[in-house]
Design a protein around this motif. Structure first.
Motif, PDB file in Angstrom:
ATOM      1  N   CYS A   1      -6.421  -4.808  -6.153  1.00  0.00           N
ATOM      2  CA  CYS A   1      -5.944  -5.550  -7.330  1.00  0.00           C
ATOM      3  C   CYS A   1      -5.160  -6.793  -6.917  1.00  0.00           C
TER       4      CYS A   1
ATOM      5  N   ILE B 187      -6.199   0.893  -4.209  1.00  0.00           N
ATOM      6  CA  ILE B 187      -6.328   0.211  -5.503  1.00  0.00           C
ATOM      7  C   ILE B 187      -5.325  -0.938  -5.601  1.00  0.00           C
ATOM      8  N   GLY B 188      -4.105  -0.713  -5.134  1.00  0.00           N
ATOM      9  CA  GLY B 188      -3.081  -1.745  -5.174  1.00  0.00           C
ATOM     10  C   GLY B 188      -3.472  -2.981  -4.368  1.00  0.00           C
TER      11      GLY B 188
ATOM     12  N   GLY C  20       3.047   5.948  -6.951  1.00  0.00           N
ATOM     13  CA  GLY C  20       1.921   6.425  -7.753  1.00  0.00           C
ATOM     14  C   GLY C  20       1.712   7.920  -7.627  1.00  0.00           C
ATOM     15  N   GLY C  21       1.947   8.461  -6.424  1.00  0.00           N
ATOM     16  CA  GLY C  21       1.668   9.876  -6.188  1.00  0.00           C
ATOM     17  C   GLY C  21       2.885  10.779  -6.142  1.00  0.00           C
TER      18      GLY C  21
ATOM     19  N   CYS D 297       2.629   1.653  -3.440  1.00  0.00           N
ATOM     20  CA  CYS D 297       1.724   2.148  -4.488  1.00  0.00           C
ATOM     21  C   CYS D 297       1.432   3.635  -4.298  1.00  0.00           C
ATOM     22  N   ASP D 298       1.215   4.040  -3.051  1.00  0.00           N
ATOM     23  CA  ASP D 298       0.973   5.459  -2.786  1.00  0.00           C
ATOM     24  C   ASP D 298       2.190   6.296  -3.147  1.00  0.00           C
TER      25      ASP D 298
ATOM     26  N   THR E  63      -5.321   6.655  -2.271  1.00  0.00           N
ATOM     27  CA  THR E  63      -6.060   6.014  -3.357  1.00  0.00           C
ATOM     28  C   THR E  63      -5.257   4.916  -4.030  1.00  0.00           C
ATOM     29  N   TYR E  64      -3.990   5.209  -4.340  1.00  0.00           N
ATOM     30  CA  TYR E  64      -3.155   4.222  -5.028  1.00  0.00           C
ATOM     31  C   TYR E  64      -2.944   2.985  -4.162  1.00  0.00           C
ATOM     32  N   GLY E  65      -2.805   3.197  -2.863  1.00  0.00           N
ATOM     33  CA  GLY E  65      -2.624   2.067  -1.960  1.00  0.00           C
ATOM     34  C   GLY E  65      -3.853   1.175  -1.892  1.00  0.00           C
TER      35      GLY E  65
ATOM     36  N   ALA F 264       0.829  -1.203   0.000  1.00  0.00           N
ATOM     37  CA  ALA F 264       0.000   0.000   0.000  1.00  0.00           C
ATOM     38  C   ALA F 264       0.868   1.260   0.000  1.00  0.00           C
TER      39      ALA F 264
ATOM     40  N   ARG G 196       6.505  12.447  -7.402  1.00  0.00           N
ATOM     41  CA  ARG G 196       7.174  12.773  -8.665  1.00  0.00           C
ATOM     42  C   ARG G 196       8.692  12.809  -8.538  1.00  0.00           C
TER      43      ARG G 196
END
Length: 253
Positions: free
Chosen positions: A116, A112-113, A89-90, A85-86, A108-110, A82, A92
């Motif tokens: 999935c 979704i990860g 994903g978030g 992914c966060d 959110t990315y966590g 999680a 830069r």
């Protein structure tokens, strides 16, 4: 033996700390025994899966087996996935990625990860026969941890201030790496006897860890504990995916 116990204390909820006093320096070499912990977590999960599959349908069987494994490991690796992914994903840049991964909140990315990962794992295992699914779990748990352990041997630690848990892993010697590889490969033997062609699935997580190492080096200049946990689960998922695909192809031949 204390280094082995230290690995199990880190990777499971087994209360070994109550009976064994572990010196702090023992944790620095536990990476050698990461795949060995998979023998227990994967073996116990496979036993639950195969036993329950005799009396209830495969789908709920797989779900119960996964819940059991989460309880056994304390969802340590899922927490890493999680955060990974966060962060990736978030974020830069290196500083932002590391700051996001250090944050205990899940984004959110966590979410979704994790969704999935669990959907993929449940779907793939449910598509296999009970015996092959159990053998696959026995094989992929140690091999996935073997792949993830290579992060500490190839990359430096990414945070200049050190790890959150204050544990610094030393790189493996040739002898330690030999042990590490052996612990990851030996559990593949049952898979070879049950479905020999499925052993080719090791190509998938190996390729996956190469890509992950390259990405981590490029984006944060190293690894973190969250990267290790995420790498293990990603390698686990991709190897099971490989087993399903290769088994299907072999069945058609």
């Amino acid at each position: 033996m204390k280094r082995v116990a230290a690995a199990f204390i880190l990777f499971t909820r087994l209360p070994l700390w109550r009976v064994v006093e572990i010196p702090e320096k023992a944790y620095s070499t536990t990476v050698v025994f990461w795949p060995l912990t998979g023998w227990v977590t994967g073996g116990c999960t496979a036993l639950i899966l195969y036993t329950l599959a005799m009396v209830i349908p495969m789908l709920p069987t797989v779900v119960i087996a996964i819940v059991f494994k989460l309880l056994l490991t304390g969802a340590l690796h899922e927490d890493g996935l999680a955060d990974f992914c966060d962060g990736f994903g978030g974020g830069r840049d290196k500083g932002t990625i590391l700051r996001i991964m250090k944050d205990s909140h899940i984004g959110t990315y966590g979410v979704i990860g994790l969704i999935c990962h669990n959907l993929l794992l449940i779907g793939l295992l449910s598509s296999l026969s009970p015996l092959l699914a159990a053998i696959a779990v026995v094989a992929v748990d140690p091999f996935g941890k073997f792949c993830a352990s290579q992060l500490t041997n190839i990359l430096p630690y990414a945070r200049p201030e050190g790890a959150k848990n204050k544990i610094s892993y030393s790189r493996m010697t040739v002898w330690q790496l030999t042990l590490n590889i052996s612990f990851g490969i030996i559990p593949l033997i049952p898979l070879w006897f049950v479905k020999s062609c499925a052993v080719l699935s090791v190509i998938v997580p190996i390729a996956c860890i190469v890509v992950l190492i390259s990405m981590m080096k490029r984006r944060i200049g190293g690894y973190t504990g969250d990267c290790c946990g995420a790498s293990y689960l990603i390698c686990e998922d991709t190897m099971i995916f490989g087993i399903v695909i290769i088994s299907g192809i072999c069945a058609l031949c």
